[in-house]
Design an enzyme around this catalytic site. Structure first.
Site, short mmCIF file in Angstrom:
data_model
loop_
_atom_site.label_atom_id
_atom_site.label_comp_id
_atom_site.label_asym_id
_atom_site.label_seq_id
_atom_site.Cartn_x
_atom_site.Cartn_y
_atom_site.Cartn_z
N PRO A 147 -56.25 -56.23 21.94
CA PRO A 147 -57.26 -57.23 22.26
C PRO A 147 -56.66 -58.62 22.33
O PRO A 147 -55.79 -58.97 21.53
CB PRO A 147 -58.22 -57.13 21.07
CG PRO A 147 -57.34 -56.74 19.93
CD PRO A 147 -56.30 -55.83 20.51
N GLY A 148 -57.10 -59.37 23.29
CA GLY A 148 -56.72 -60.78 23.36
C GLY A 148 -58.00 -61.59 23.25
O GLY A 148 -58.38 -62.09 22.20
N CYS A 155 -56.23 -84.09 41.90
CA CYS A 155 -56.48 -84.28 43.32
C CYS A 155 -56.74 -82.96 44.05
O CYS A 155 -55.97 -82.56 44.92
CB CYS A 155 -55.28 -84.99 43.94
SG CYS A 155 -54.80 -86.38 42.94
N TYR A 195 -57.06 -67.76 26.97
CA TYR A 195 -56.59 -68.12 28.30
C TYR A 195 -56.94 -69.58 28.63
O TYR A 195 -57.30 -69.91 29.76
CB TYR A 195 -57.16 -67.16 29.36
CG TYR A 195 -56.85 -65.72 29.02
CD1 TYR A 195 -55.56 -65.23 29.14
CD2 TYR A 195 -57.83 -64.84 28.53
CE1 TYR A 195 -55.25 -63.91 28.80
CE2 TYR A 195 -57.54 -63.53 28.19
CZ TYR A 195 -56.25 -63.08 28.33
OH TYR A 195 -55.96 -61.78 27.98
N1 LLP Z 1 -53.03 -55.58 27.41
C1 LLP Z 1 -52.59 -55.73 28.67
C2 LLP Z 1 -51.60 -54.81 29.19
C3 LLP Z 1 -53.10 -56.78 29.47
O1 LLP Z 1 -52.67 -56.92 30.71
C4 LLP Z 1 -54.05 -57.67 28.92
C5 LLP Z 1 -54.58 -58.79 29.70
C6 LLP Z 1 -54.46 -57.47 27.59
C7 LLP Z 1 -53.94 -56.41 26.87
C8 LLP Z 1 -55.47 -58.36 26.92
O2 LLP Z 1 -56.68 -58.30 27.57
P1 LLP Z 1 -58.00 -58.97 26.94
O3 LLP Z 1 -58.32 -58.22 25.66
O4 LLP Z 1 -57.72 -60.38 26.68
O5 LLP Z 1 -59.03 -58.77 27.98
N2 LLP Z 1 -56.40 -65.02 32.47
C9 LLP Z 1 -57.52 -64.10 32.59
C10 LLP Z 1 -57.31 -62.81 31.82
C11 LLP Z 1 -56.05 -62.07 32.20
C12 LLP Z 1 -55.86 -60.80 31.42
C13 LLP Z 1 -54.53 -60.21 31.68
N3 LLP Z 1 -54.22 -59.06 30.90
C14 LLP Z 1 -58.79 -64.82 32.17
O6 LLP Z 1 -58.74 -65.99 31.81
O7 LLP Z 1 -59.86 -64.24 32.24
#
Ligand code: LLP
Length: 402
Positions: free
Chosen positions: A260-261, A327, A356
């Site tokens: 989880p992120g 800009c 993010y």
């Molecule tokens: N594991 C892998 C292999 C991933 O590619 C990602 C996110 C995560 C875990 C974590 O995912 P999460 O739990 O955060 O959904 N910048 C974008 C999100 C990009 C996510 C990329 N991969 C945003 O601001 O929505």
């Protein structure tokens, strides 16, 4: 929160994260999977501030890294190598070599070519690389196309058939040791049935491999849990999430890996800026603030919705766009939002910006990066100082001609 005092002390713009909130979320996610052995590998990409990582190390978190820089950050924060995994579709030879030298838990492979390269690197170092393979289960995560990763048309992972072939190859290699399987079908998922479907497909593969005497230890379910950015969003229930996955794993002795992120950090954070000006172009009202898309790019890049408040302004609300000073017309935090009247110096808070946010910030328009603060057990402290102009130009200045 006394934003005025924080502004006096640290100026704007700044990020502030509530560490206690992150701890709570971490522990409840862990709790949801308590029926099984599990390990959370926090996805650093969401927010890689060292103090945040250090706090997670204390909770016994693992770390999902996608570059050698992220691995080094996790180590710097005190993570043990056996709590670190390495994912990503484009790892370089040098990164693979360093990951092996650090002796991290396992490397998530995303192609046959990468496996062959890793094998040759491991052979040179005369060691056995622990691997997991990222399966692309070809299910539609139904999220924003830029953060959807589980369809064959996306660059991520390998089809089940190829994965099977790779496991057989790895099993017979003296320098590869298959220990896990991995999938991650997308981010910001509020509807989890695609994850359950993916888990079913990948669990089937695990059973087939078992029949071939390939015994895996880790079932890595990626990240992707969505959060409620809008009032109408409903966050998935953790217990249902766990059950929806675990029901596919009956009879299998696997440790659940989670990456989880966003779920852990998004709602812990706020991006705080100040109003510079208000103006109207014909009938259109703009609030121009001192933060911009270089600080927080989610609205510009994904048209993401973030709640915005002017905590000290009262009075009638009218429609406006909240924009930065960069800009580009794409430099906005909100469009057609209803907010009270404001003036230069007023404080504005962009909510749910812990994931993010800073990690995707840049120096575009030669703007210095914002500072970051943490709120923990009632105390607020600086965890990254505001970048200075000197720091911004340091890597170029020395090349100026005399
Ligand atoms: N594991 C892998 C292999 C991933 O590619 C990602 C996110 C995560 C875990 C974590 O995912 P999460 O739990 O955060 O959904 N910048 C974008 C999100 C990009 C996510 C990329 N991969 C945003 O601001 O929505």
């Amino acid at each position: 929160m006394d934003y005025k005092q924080l502004k006096n002390e640290f100026q704007t713009p700044f990020y502030i994260y509530n560490f206690d909130f992150i701890k709570k979320r971490f522990l409840s996610l862990k709790e949801a999977f308590k029926a099984r052995k599990s390990q959370i590998f926090y996805a650093l990409k969401a927010n890689s501030n060292l103090s945040l990582l250090q706090m997670l190390v204390k909770l016994d978190s693992g770390f999902d890294c996608v570059s050698i820089g992220e691995i080094r950050r996790a180590l710097k924060a005190g993570a043990k190598p056996y709590k670190i995994i390495f994912s990503g579709v484009g790892k370089t030879k040098e990164e693979l070599k360093l990951a092996l030298e650090y002796d991290i838990l396992y490397i998530n492979l995303e192609s046959e070519a990468e496996m062959i390269l890793l094998e040759s690197v491991a052979k040179k170092l005369n060691l056995k690389a622990r691997i997991s393979i990222r399966v692309n289960p070809n299910v539609d995560a139904k999220t924003h196309p830029y953060i959807s990763t589980g369809l064959n048309e996306n660059k991520f992972g390998v089809e089940t058939q190829i994965a099977r072939k790779m496991y057989l190859y790895a099993k017979n290699s003296a320098f590869l040791e298959p220990v896990g399987v991995h999938f991650h079908i997308g981010s910001q998922l509020l509807e989890l049935s695609p994850i359950y479907e993916a888990a079913g497909i990948v669990a089937k593969l695990v059973r087939e491999l078992k029949a071939l005497q390939i015994e895996l230890k880790f079932f890595d379910i990626g990240g992707g849990l969505g959060v409620a950015y809008e009032k109408t969003d409903t966050e998935p229930k953790l217990y249902e999430y766990a059950q929806g996955i675990l029901k596919h794993l009956n009879g299998l002795d696997l440790t659940i890996g989670m990456e989880p992120g966003r779920y852990l950090v998004a709602k812990s954070g706020e991006f705080v800026c100040s109003v510079l000006y208000e103006k109207t172009n014909k009938d259109k009202r703009f609030i121009i603030v001192d933060g911009a898309m270089n600080d927080f790019i989610r609205p510009s890049l994904y048209e993401a919705y973030h709640e915005i408040i002017l905590p000290y302004n009262k009075g009638e609300e009218s429609e406006c766009d909240v924009v930065g000073g960069i800009c580009e017309s794409g430099d906005f935090f909100a469009r057609k939002r209803f907010l009270p009247k404001s003036k230069g110096g007023d404080i504005m808070v962009i909510k749910n910006a812990g994931a993010y946010g800073f990690s995707m910030s840049s120096n575009y328009n030669s703007r210095n990066r914002a500072c970051e603060l943490a709120l923990e057990e009632g105390q607020i402290r600086l965890i990254r100082q505001r970048e200075s102009f000197e720091e911004q130009i340091a890597l170029e200045e020395k090349f100026l001609k005399a």
